[in-house]
Scaffold this motif. Structure first.
Motif, PDB file in Angstrom:
ATOM      1  N   ASP A 218       0.854  -1.190   0.000  1.00 24.48           N
ATOM      2  CA  ASP A 218       0.000   0.000   0.000  1.00 24.48           C
ATOM      3  C   ASP A 218       0.893   1.244   0.000  1.00 24.48           C
ATOM      4  O   ASP A 218       2.091   1.154   0.255  1.00 24.48           O
ATOM      5  CB  ASP A 218      -0.853  -0.050   1.280  1.00 24.48           C
ATOM      6  CG  ASP A 218      -1.983   0.969   1.283  1.00 24.48           C
ATOM      7  OD1 ASP A 218      -2.220   1.622   0.250  1.00 24.48           O
ATOM      8  OD2 ASP A 218      -2.622   1.104   2.340  1.00 24.48           O
ATOM      9  N   LYS A 220       0.699   4.663   2.017  1.00 23.43           N
ATOM     10  CA  LYS A 220      -0.152   5.295   3.041  1.00 23.43           C
ATOM     11  C   LYS A 220      -0.149   6.816   3.003  1.00 23.43           C
ATOM     12  O   LYS A 220      -1.127   7.441   3.374  1.00 23.43           O
ATOM     13  CB  LYS A 220       0.302   4.834   4.432  1.00 23.43           C
ATOM     14  CG  LYS A 220      -0.050   3.381   4.650  1.00 23.43           C
ATOM     15  CD  LYS A 220      -0.263   3.025   6.103  1.00 23.43           C
ATOM     16  CE  LYS A 220      -0.952   1.681   6.183  1.00 23.43           C
ATOM     17  NZ  LYS A 220      -0.564   0.847   7.290  1.00 23.43           N
ATOM     18  N   GLY A 232      -5.884   6.443   4.568  1.00 27.82           N
ATOM     19  CA  GLY A 232      -6.312   5.043   4.579  1.00 27.82           C
ATOM     20  C   GLY A 232      -5.564   4.218   3.549  1.00 27.82           C
ATOM     21  O   GLY A 232      -5.566   2.981   3.605  1.00 27.82           O
ATOM     22  N   TYR A 274      -4.682  -9.946   8.777  1.00 29.50           N
ATOM     23  CA  TYR A 274      -3.870  -9.078   7.924  1.00 29.50           C
ATOM     24  C   TYR A 274      -2.610  -8.728   8.704  1.00 29.50           C
ATOM     25  O   TYR A 274      -2.689  -8.102   9.758  1.00 29.50           O
ATOM     26  CB  TYR A 274      -4.710  -7.838   7.620  1.00 29.50           C
ATOM     27  CG  TYR A 274      -4.068  -6.626   6.981  1.00 29.50           C
ATOM     28  CD1 TYR A 274      -2.842  -6.118   7.402  1.00 29.50           C
ATOM     29  CD2 TYR A 274      -4.728  -5.944   5.977  1.00 29.50           C
ATOM     30  CE1 TYR A 274      -2.291  -4.988   6.826  1.00 29.50           C
ATOM     31  CE2 TYR A 274      -4.193  -4.796   5.403  1.00 29.50           C
ATOM     32  CZ  TYR A 274      -2.974  -4.333   5.835  1.00 29.50           C
ATOM     33  OH  TYR A 274      -2.445  -3.199   5.278  1.00 29.50           O
ATOM     34  N   ASN A 290      -4.361  -6.433  11.282  1.00 27.10           N
ATOM     35  CA  ASN A 290      -5.750  -6.006  11.119  1.00 27.10           C
ATOM     36  C   ASN A 290      -6.612  -7.255  11.081  1.00 27.10           C
ATOM     37  O   ASN A 290      -6.151  -8.332  10.703  1.00 27.10           O
ATOM     38  CB  ASN A 290      -5.942  -5.195   9.834  1.00 27.10           C
ATOM     39  CG  ASN A 290      -5.202  -3.864   9.900  1.00 27.10           C
ATOM     40  OD1 ASN A 290      -5.197  -3.204  10.934  1.00 27.10           O
ATOM     41  ND2 ASN A 290      -4.566  -3.487   8.803  1.00 27.10           N
ATOM     42  N   ARG A 292      -9.316  -7.799   9.278  1.00 21.55           N
ATOM     43  CA  ARG A 292     -10.213  -7.636   8.122  1.00 21.55           C
ATOM     44  C   ARG A 292      -9.366  -7.459   6.887  1.00 21.55           C
ATOM     45  O   ARG A 292      -8.144  -7.294   6.975  1.00 21.55           O
ATOM     46  CB  ARG A 292     -11.025  -6.364   8.341  1.00 21.55           C
ATOM     47  CG  ARG A 292     -10.036  -5.253   8.721  1.00 21.55           C
ATOM     48  CD  ARG A 292     -10.469  -3.863   8.595  1.00 21.55           C
ATOM     49  NE  ARG A 292      -9.398  -2.995   9.058  1.00 21.55           N
ATOM     50  CZ  ARG A 292      -8.453  -2.464   8.303  1.00 21.55           C
ATOM     51  NH1 ARG A 292      -8.428  -2.692   7.004  1.00 21.55           N
ATOM     52  NH2 ARG A 292      -7.515  -1.689   8.805  1.00 21.55           N
ATOM     53  N   GLY A 294      -7.677  -5.416   3.942  1.00 20.55           N
ATOM     54  CA  GLY A 294      -7.238  -4.034   3.796  1.00 20.55           C
ATOM     55  C   GLY A 294      -8.076  -3.342   2.740  1.00 20.55           C
ATOM     56  O   GLY A 294      -8.644  -3.981   1.859  1.00 20.55           O
ATOM     57  N   PRO A 296      -7.039  -0.174   0.355  1.00 16.97           N
ATOM     58  CA  PRO A 296      -7.389  -0.822  -0.915  1.00 16.97           C
ATOM     59  C   PRO A 296      -6.757  -2.188  -1.203  1.00 16.97           C
ATOM     60  O   PRO A 296      -6.835  -2.632  -2.354  1.00 16.97           O
ATOM     61  CB  PRO A 296      -6.885   0.200  -1.940  1.00 16.97           C
ATOM     62  CG  PRO A 296      -5.676   0.802  -1.309  1.00 16.97           C
ATOM     63  CD  PRO A 296      -5.937   0.792   0.179  1.00 16.97           C
TER      64      PRO A 296
HETATM   65  N1  GLY Z   1      -4.801  -0.011   3.573  1.00 19.14           N
HETATM   66  C1  GLY Z   1      -4.522  -0.204   4.930  1.00 19.14           C
HETATM   67  C2  GLY Z   1      -5.625  -0.733   5.735  1.00 19.14           C
HETATM   68  O1  GLY Z   1      -6.673  -1.114   5.226  1.00 19.14           O
HETATM   69  O2  GLY Z   1      -5.472  -0.799   6.935  1.00 19.14           O
END
Ligand code: GLY
Ligand code: AMP
Length: 434
Positions: A218, A220, A232, A274, A290, A292, A294, A296
């Protein structure tokens, strides 16, 4: 004997590009019935049926799922997970993709995550945890800069300061205890500053077995060359050309240890885990977990999945991944976020968006909607900070990049911003990070 074909109805919770990507991938399943998105966006309005719902309210979600008679609920964002929406659905005997509140603490509390990492010997930055400003400031003085200050709770990705100087770090600590992030900032985690490229590894897990996705990277920061405030996510690609086989293997090993850690701790974790890594000179280290997909990241991972996503989500929800195998395309996928000028700060909404259809006529291009809605004539307009994820799939990384930017060039709305360097650093090779 004829096979009985049962069509399954699905409710996807969320309203970002991630949820549009989930809806589109679920729609590819031969067994899909009705698909609902709550509250959804302009993209899911076309590819599913949008329903009004406070997705952070467990009782409201259960009632809606019962009313719609759905066979599966898929939870996109973190807040409903942290609020126990998955627990409430399970208690009502409704299949749900996503961990319960106990598992979601891995994202909802940085302190819990760091303790979990230490307990299960998962490599991460050295850290300390503080509930008052004075001891946090003393710790800063003992460690020196650069150093990283984090609000403990969920702060929409904005609770982290990578401080180059002690003054910056002290300001960040004071901001947390002054209440800038509400109760999320009343506990502060301070971490050793790691260096290297960042890389995400997401896995599907039923709490025992994991099925990994390809690494993704990603961007950021809002500005070109990784400058400006964190967002995000402004663009992403997968797979990641600069990851070595050794690093990939190390990340997979860490993720498997994490999944086994949940099982050992008797946390029934069914959904996505994640892992956010930094590829440091001494190997991959975890920055965060995370609970869930991510956003994008989902927009570049799901298009490569050739297996039936709906079956996979169901098998995870049922806790039964034992003999499941996944097929992935060899393509490269690059996604560029188009956002509203001013994001991640204040921005205007209500701008008419043109050119999406032309962009999607390019072979390999999909435009996932994030902050959009449709007016009564079906015309999309902006409703949020991140507006569209312009996603291109091609046989090589450079082709996917070129195609994504060709598509971005066809799309317009007033005050649009996007980074023109998504994947640019990776094209230069690993040396670009040293
Ligand atoms: N793109 C980073 C996140 O969803 O946390
Ligand atoms: P997080 O919300 O924990 O993912 O942090 C947001 C961003 O801050 C990460 O993507 C990194 O770029 C940066 N970051 C977080 N922790 C560290 C660390 N220990 N060292 C260096 N950068 C970090």
């Amino acid at each position: 004997m004829d096979e009985i074909n049962v069509l399954l109805d699905v409710l996807v919770l969320g309203s970002g590009g991630r949820e549009h990507a989930l809806v589109k991938a679920i729609q590819r399943s031969p067994n899909v019935g009705k698909v609902y998105a709550a509250p959804g966006n302009g993209g899911t309005d076309v590819d599913a049926k949008n329903v009004n719902l406070n997705i952070n309210d467990p009782a409201a979600v259960v009632t809606k799922a019962q009313e719609l008679l759905v066979d599966l609920v898929v939870i996109g964002p973190e807040q409903p997970l942290v609020n126990g929406v998955a627990d409430a659905l399970r208690a009502a005997d409704i299949l749900v993709f996503g961990p319960g509140a106990d598992g979601a603490r891995i994202e909802g509390s940085k302190q819990f995550a760091k303790e979990f990492m230490d307990k299960h010997a998962l490599p991460t930055a050295a850290w300390g945890r503080f509930t008052d400003a004075e001891s946090a400031l003393n710790y800063l003085d003992s460690q020196g800069a650069p150093i990283v200050v984090k609000a403990d709770g969920l702060a929409a990705g904005k609770g982290v300061t990578v401080a180059a100087t002690l003054d910056e770090a002290r300001d960040a600590v004071k901001e947390c205890f002054d209440g800038r992030f509400g109760s999320a900032g009343m506990t502060v985690v301070i971490e050793e500053c790691l260096t290297g490229p960042e890389c995400s590894l997401l896995v599907f897990t039923d709490g025992y077995r994991m099925l990994p996705m390809a690494p993704a990277q990603d961007h950021k920061r809002v500005g070109e060359g990784d400058t400006g405030p964190n967002t995000g996510g402004m663009g992403v690609y997968s797979p990641v050309p600069i990851v070595s086989e050794q690093e990939h293997a190390a990340m997979l090993d860490i993720m498997q240890k994490a999944v086994s850690g949940f099982a050992a701790d008797e946390i029934d974790y069914r959904g996505i885990l994640y892992g956010g890594f930094m590829l440091t000179p001494t190997g991959p280290k975890l920055l965060e977990f995370n609970a869930r997909f991510g956003d994008p990241e989902a927009q570049v991972l799901l298009p490569r999945l050739e297996s039936d996503l709906l079956e996979l989500l169901l098998r995870v929800a049922e806790g039964d991944l034992i003999d499941m195998e996944l097929e992935w395309s060899d393509d490269w996928v690059v996604s560029v976020v188009m956002a509203s000028g001013g994001y991640p700060g204040d921005y205007e909404t209500g701008k008419t968006i043109t050119g999406i259809e032309r962009a999607e006529q390019l072979s390999g291009v999909t435009v996932f909607h994030a902050g959009t809605a449709l007016d009564e004539t079906g015309q999309p307009y902006t409703t949020g900070g991140r507006v569209l994820n312009v996603t291109a799939q091609a046989a090589s990384f450079s082709e996917a990049r070129e195609l994504a930017y060709q598509a971005v060039g066809l799309i317009d709305f007033q005050d649009k911003i996007f980074r023109s360097d998504i994947g640019g650093k990776a094209m230069l090779g690993r040396e670009a990070w040293s």
